[in-house]
Design a protein around this motif. Structure first.
Motif, short mmCIF file in Angstrom:
data_model
loop_
_atom_site.label_atom_id
_atom_site.label_comp_id
_atom_site.label_asym_id
_atom_site.label_seq_id
_atom_site.Cartn_x
_atom_site.Cartn_y
_atom_site.Cartn_z
N GLY A 128 -8.56 -18.86 -6.75
CA GLY A 128 -7.48 -19.07 -7.72
C GLY A 128 -7.94 -19.76 -8.99
N MET A 129 -9.25 -19.67 -9.27
CA MET A 129 -9.75 -20.20 -10.55
C MET A 129 -10.92 -19.34 -11.01
N SER A 130 -11.22 -19.43 -12.30
CA SER A 130 -12.33 -18.66 -12.86
C SER A 130 -13.66 -19.24 -12.38
N LYS A 131 -14.73 -18.45 -12.48
CA LYS A 131 -16.05 -18.92 -12.08
C LYS A 131 -16.39 -20.19 -12.86
N HIS A 132 -16.02 -20.19 -14.14
CA HIS A 132 -16.27 -21.33 -14.99
C HIS A 132 -15.55 -22.57 -14.46
N GLN A 133 -14.28 -22.42 -14.14
CA GLN A 133 -13.50 -23.55 -13.60
C GLN A 133 -14.06 -24.00 -12.26
N LEU A 134 -14.50 -23.02 -11.47
CA LEU A 134 -15.05 -23.33 -10.15
C LEU A 134 -16.30 -24.21 -10.29
N TYR A 135 -17.15 -23.84 -11.25
CA TYR A 135 -18.37 -24.62 -11.49
C TYR A 135 -18.02 -26.05 -11.89
N GLU A 136 -17.04 -26.16 -12.75
CA GLU A 136 -16.67 -27.50 -13.25
C GLU A 136 -15.99 -28.33 -12.18
N THR A 137 -15.06 -27.70 -11.47
CA THR A 137 -14.27 -28.42 -10.46
C THR A 137 -15.15 -28.97 -9.35
N TYR A 138 -16.12 -28.15 -8.90
CA TYR A 138 -16.92 -28.55 -7.75
C TYR A 138 -18.33 -29.00 -8.11
N GLY A 139 -18.63 -29.03 -9.40
CA GLY A 139 -19.94 -29.51 -9.82
C GLY A 139 -21.10 -28.69 -9.27
N ILE A 140 -20.83 -27.40 -9.03
CA ILE A 140 -21.90 -26.58 -8.45
C ILE A 140 -22.77 -25.95 -9.53
N ALA A 141 -23.93 -25.50 -9.10
CA ALA A 141 -24.86 -24.81 -9.99
C ALA A 141 -24.82 -23.31 -9.73
N GLY A 142 -23.90 -22.88 -8.89
CA GLY A 142 -23.77 -21.46 -8.60
C GLY A 142 -23.85 -21.19 -7.12
N TYR A 143 -23.74 -19.91 -6.77
CA TYR A 143 -23.85 -19.48 -5.37
C TYR A 143 -24.80 -18.29 -5.34
N PRO A 144 -26.10 -18.58 -5.64
CA PRO A 144 -27.07 -17.49 -5.76
C PRO A 144 -27.26 -16.70 -4.46
N THR A 145 -27.63 -15.45 -4.64
CA THR A 145 -27.91 -14.55 -3.53
C THR A 145 -29.31 -14.86 -3.01
N VAL A 146 -29.42 -15.11 -1.73
CA VAL A 146 -30.73 -15.39 -1.14
C VAL A 146 -31.25 -14.22 -0.32
N GLU A 147 -30.36 -13.30 -0.01
CA GLU A 147 -30.78 -12.13 0.74
C GLU A 147 -29.78 -11.02 0.49
N THR A 148 -30.25 -9.81 0.34
CA THR A 148 -29.34 -8.68 0.16
C THR A 148 -29.97 -7.45 0.75
N ARG A 149 -29.14 -6.52 1.15
CA ARG A 149 -29.64 -5.22 1.57
C ARG A 149 -28.56 -4.19 1.33
N ALA A 150 -28.98 -2.95 1.21
CA ALA A 150 -28.02 -1.88 0.95
C ALA A 150 -28.53 -0.58 1.54
N ARG A 151 -27.59 0.25 1.92
CA ARG A 151 -27.90 1.61 2.36
C ARG A 151 -27.22 2.57 1.41
N PHE A 152 -27.99 3.54 0.94
CA PHE A 152 -27.48 4.51 -0.03
C PHE A 152 -27.29 5.84 0.70
N LEU A 153 -26.03 6.17 0.99
CA LEU A 153 -25.73 7.33 1.83
C LEU A 153 -25.51 8.59 1.02
N ALA A 154 -24.96 8.42 -0.17
CA ALA A 154 -24.69 9.58 -1.02
C ALA A 154 -24.76 9.11 -2.46
N PRO A 155 -25.31 9.94 -3.33
CA PRO A 155 -25.42 9.52 -4.74
C PRO A 155 -24.09 9.65 -5.47
#
Lengths: 140, 140, 140, 140
Positions: free
Chosen positions: A43-70
């Motif tokens: 219920g808040m923007s990413k910007h507000q979220l950063y300010e409200t919780y004093g975070i530096a972000g929620y970076p991706t540490v692992e990802t994977r994907a399957r491409f089934l159809a183009p």
């Protein structure tokens, strides 16, 4: 788990000489879907979220994907993004991209809730996700 | 005026379904060429430059380009970047991208030397370019 | 297994507001590394490869990556790309991106050797990888 | 002259370490706006347009932009795209990107109506724009 769906029109610039989406572009779409889902659930923007919780972000540490159809220029695809497991300082998301009701790409990512590390300037360190946000990320 | 040349291999992901470079990509190449030229002329990294002079960057305020011939995946192109006019708080750059000795794209940009505006948080304001940098930007 | 290493300078446009590489960009770097490795191992350009073997490409059907440490504008990273398992009509690649000798990102991808499907215009179908290429992809 | 407006949410991945849109991204947004405007005015998809008129595209041969104010992650900007001069085989477009009613970026582009050149495989040549399309591009 909370989820969000949005329709994305595949752009000319998303596609490669084979005429189909250059797959790194899917990860950019997924990243934006994650931002939109978190904004909506919190219920808040990413910007507000950063300010409200004093975070530096929620970076991706692992990802994977399957491409089934183009997918190709001009296609309207639907990306449905859902929270998966929510742990102490990390959480998972699943993205299901479909076209005409058929699953075309499936993506998974793990993100970490981080703050700036006072002991190492310029570096981030994991931080427990605030309980009220855990509650929102896992709401039925 | 100082100039710099570099060879860039056109990547699959730079190209669109017509099999040629998606033109916004040229501006990304030019932007990096400008960074490399400034680093070389100044003798410090962009990061060091920001710290040394307390600047907030040198954003592009105007750009234009002419696309004379397309380039495709696998082509090796040469981008030659030169300083143009250097004014009080702005400067110009020219990029000439050629393939096999033939000019294919010509780009021009105007950048402004900026600092953060203390009167308006989050905004930038022009600042005179330090004289020693003007000297380097305009060296014969 | 054959491998290839190249140094990549992280560009301003590769990075996000957190000042670090926007992770979809790593997949674009990996994609180009794969092209370069295949070109070197096969001894022909991607364009020649397509013409010689009548293929429609070797699209990625699955990929995953772990992001161990962020990289920032101006960093010089080394990407080492190696062939993994080579099967009848698919093959795997591993990318190890390091900075100052420390592993920062690890990527894995599975690609399929494809031709255009005469039975379904606009669609691709897997095709066995030619034996002489299997030999090159798996050379000691 | 016909025009089209659309709202675009600035994504995290559109922005650079200064926290503002990396300017090459504006050209990608403008390119998509042009496609959408042409589709709407012509009443067919880009794909159908290519097939119906046997064209090889309408590549940009010249573009320029002025960046008056930066935009940042999460901003909703409005891009208004209008036809400008329509000539025998080329046409112009103007893009006005605004935020909260204030003009932030202004872009201009010249595009050429092209077909594949039978005399030079792999090359394009200008072709007169069909009269019925000229009529639509210039309709009051």
């Amino acid at each position: 788990m909370p989820s969000n769906a949005r329709t994305v029109r595949i752009e000319w610039g998303d596609c490669d000489p084979a005429g189909i989406v250059f797959y790194p572009r899917y990860f950019a779409m997924f990243d934006h879907s994650t931002s939109l889902l978190i904004e909506r659930v919190v219920g808040m923007s990413k910007h507000q979220l950063y300010e409200t919780y004093g975070i530096a972000g929620y970076p991706t540490v692992e990802t994977r994907a399957r491409f089934l159809a183009p997918s190709a220029f001009g296609d309207d695809v639907v990306i449905e993004t859902s929270f998966g497991a929510v742990r102490r300082s990390s959480f998972e998301l699943t993205h299901r991209l479909s076209r005409d009701g058929t699953l075309a790409v499936e993506g998974f990512e793990t993100r970490v809730w981080t703050v700036r590390d006072p002991a190492h300037p310029g570096r981030l360190k994991p931080q427990p996700i605030p309980p009220e946000l855990v509650a929102r990320f896992t709401a039925a």
